[in-house]
Design a protein around this motif. Sequence first.
Motif, PDB file in Angstrom:
ATOM      1  N   PRO A 137      44.882 111.340  72.492  1.00 52.58           N
ATOM      2  CA  PRO A 137      44.624 112.387  72.796  1.00 52.58           C
ATOM      3  C   PRO A 137      46.076 113.592  72.143  1.00 52.58           C
ATOM      4  O   PRO A 137      46.200 112.996  71.085  1.00 52.58           O
ATOM      5  CB  PRO A 137      45.538 112.050  73.744  1.00 52.58           C
ATOM      6  N   ASP A 138      45.482 114.667  71.983  1.00 51.38           N
ATOM      7  CA  ASP A 138      46.776 115.455  71.203  1.00 51.38           C
ATOM      8  C   ASP A 138      47.819 115.395  72.443  1.00 51.38           C
ATOM      9  O   ASP A 138      48.349 116.381  72.599  1.00 51.38           O
ATOM     10  CB  ASP A 138      45.827 116.846  70.934  1.00 51.38           C
ATOM     11  N   THR A 139      48.727 114.475  71.706  1.00 50.80           N
ATOM     12  CA  THR A 139      49.983 114.504  72.490  1.00 50.80           C
ATOM     13  C   THR A 139      51.045 113.230  71.692  1.00 50.80           C
ATOM     14  O   THR A 139      50.637 112.886  71.070  1.00 50.80           O
ATOM     15  CB  THR A 139      49.678 113.888  73.569  1.00 50.80           C
ATOM     16  N   ALA A 140      51.904 114.117  71.631  1.00 54.97           N
ATOM     17  CA  ALA A 140      53.325 113.026  70.891  1.00 54.97           C
ATOM     18  C   ALA A 140      54.552 112.448  72.127  1.00 54.97           C
ATOM     19  O   ALA A 140      54.888 111.873  72.021  1.00 54.97           O
ATOM     20  CB  ALA A 140      54.451 114.542  70.689  1.00 54.97           C
ATOM     21  N   ASP A 141      53.632 111.939  73.366  1.00 58.43           N
ATOM     22  CA  ASP A 141      54.261 111.546  74.746  1.00 58.43           C
ATOM     23  C   ASP A 141      53.587 109.765  74.111  1.00 58.43           C
ATOM     24  O   ASP A 141      52.769 109.756  74.266  1.00 58.43           O
ATOM     25  CB  ASP A 141      53.316 111.902  75.759  1.00 58.43           C
TER      26      ASP A 141
ATOM     27  N   GLU B 120      65.067 105.977  63.823  1.00 59.62           N
ATOM     28  CA  GLU B 120      65.551 106.206  63.096  1.00 59.62           C
ATOM     29  C   GLU B 120      64.182 105.850  61.653  1.00 59.62           C
ATOM     30  O   GLU B 120      63.895 106.291  60.654  1.00 59.62           O
ATOM     31  CB  GLU B 120      66.636 105.585  62.373  1.00 59.62           C
ATOM     32  N   VAL B 121      63.683 104.305  62.545  1.00 55.38           N
ATOM     33  CA  VAL B 121      62.767 103.327  61.485  1.00 55.38           C
ATOM     34  C   VAL B 121      61.382 103.336  62.303  1.00 55.38           C
ATOM     35  O   VAL B 121      61.539 103.181  62.956  1.00 55.38           O
ATOM     36  CB  VAL B 121      63.121 102.631  60.618  1.00 55.38           C
ATOM     37  N   LEU B 122      60.575 103.649  61.318  1.00 60.60           N
ATOM     38  CA  LEU B 122      59.464 103.605  62.135  1.00 60.60           C
ATOM     39  C   LEU B 122      58.166 101.386  60.920  1.00 60.60           C
ATOM     40  O   LEU B 122      58.454 102.349  59.738  1.00 60.60           O
ATOM     41  CB  LEU B 122      57.691 104.204  62.166  1.00 60.60           C
TER      42      LEU B 122
ATOM     43  N   VAL C 214      57.785 109.437  67.659  1.00 60.77           N
ATOM     44  CA  VAL C 214      58.457 109.197  66.636  1.00 60.77           C
ATOM     45  C   VAL C 214      59.843 109.918  66.218  1.00 60.77           C
ATOM     46  O   VAL C 214      60.520 109.345  65.611  1.00 60.77           O
ATOM     47  CB  VAL C 214      58.309 107.124  66.545  1.00 60.77           C
ATOM     48  N   ARG C 215      58.519 110.335  64.989  1.00 64.11           N
ATOM     49  CA  ARG C 215      59.182 111.005  64.220  1.00 64.11           C
ATOM     50  C   ARG C 215      60.800 110.038  63.248  1.00 64.11           C
ATOM     51  O   ARG C 215      61.624 110.793  63.416  1.00 64.11           O
ATOM     52  CB  ARG C 215      60.204 112.054  64.020  1.00 64.11           C
ATOM     53  N   PRO C 216      60.475 109.240  63.007  1.00 61.66           N
ATOM     54  CA  PRO C 216      61.033 108.602  61.519  1.00 61.66           C
ATOM     55  C   PRO C 216      61.470 108.971  60.537  1.00 61.66           C
ATOM     56  O   PRO C 216      61.439 109.737  59.673  1.00 61.66           O
ATOM     57  CB  PRO C 216      60.399 107.079  61.444  1.00 61.66           C
ATOM     58  N   ARG C 217      62.592 108.118  60.304  1.00 65.68           N
ATOM     59  CA  ARG C 217      63.522 109.238  58.762  1.00 65.68           C
ATOM     60  C   ARG C 217      62.756 108.519  57.791  1.00 65.68           C
ATOM     61  O   ARG C 217      62.522 109.029  56.810  1.00 65.68           O
ATOM     62  CB  ARG C 217      65.050 108.935  59.298  1.00 65.68           C
TER      63      ARG C 217
END
Length: 205
Positions: A9-13, A46-48, A129-132
């Motif tokens: 699904p188009d979600t960042a959840d 921070e890390v994935l 998550v948007r990890p660094r």
Amino acid sequence: SHADGAAPPDTADLTRLRRAAADCTGCGLYRAATQTIFGEGPRRSEVLVAGEQPGDQEDRQGKPFVGPAGRLLDEALAEAGFDREAMYVTNVVKHFKFTERGKRRIHEKPSRAEVVACRPWLVGELRAVRPRLLLLLGATAAQSVYGTAFRITRRRGEPMAPPEEFAGLFDIGVATVHPSSVLRAPDRETARAEFIADLRAAREK
Ligand code: URA
């Protein structure tokens, strides 16, 4: 719900992504596997860390990296100064692929089509998550993000910008070997030390 069985699904959840992934039929691997093994960890890590695919233990327990490779990964991360509890841990393919030999289930490498079919779920996790730092373990994980021409032997431990399709989803990518390859290496101590050195270099980026 919105799941069409093959696409996230188009979600960042992450909770919604995880629920939808449980019903994924985007490739054939769901048929033989026990369950989808989605990633785990804090939502804003921070890390994935991404491995190849769940193994036998992961398939049974429903969590990534809980078998022998996971134990080695935990030790190596700790020695490199990372805290696994603070990291988001997943796999680029979210079902166990295996062949049965008697009572044993032997890991089989996922095909390129299976890796590509599963990639939208990894993209969903990265959007959430948007990890660094994106840490890729093994060739399958690295090639899911950087393409089939990518060679771990040439680029291990090296900080890399995201490729165009992953722009904005992480800052720095680092690929290294898969912990299973350390377990199989003839000179296990050297392989382990080199794996930890890559992780340590990644942590300092
Ligand atoms: N190997 C992987 O790549 N991932 C796991 O979760 C377990 C073993």
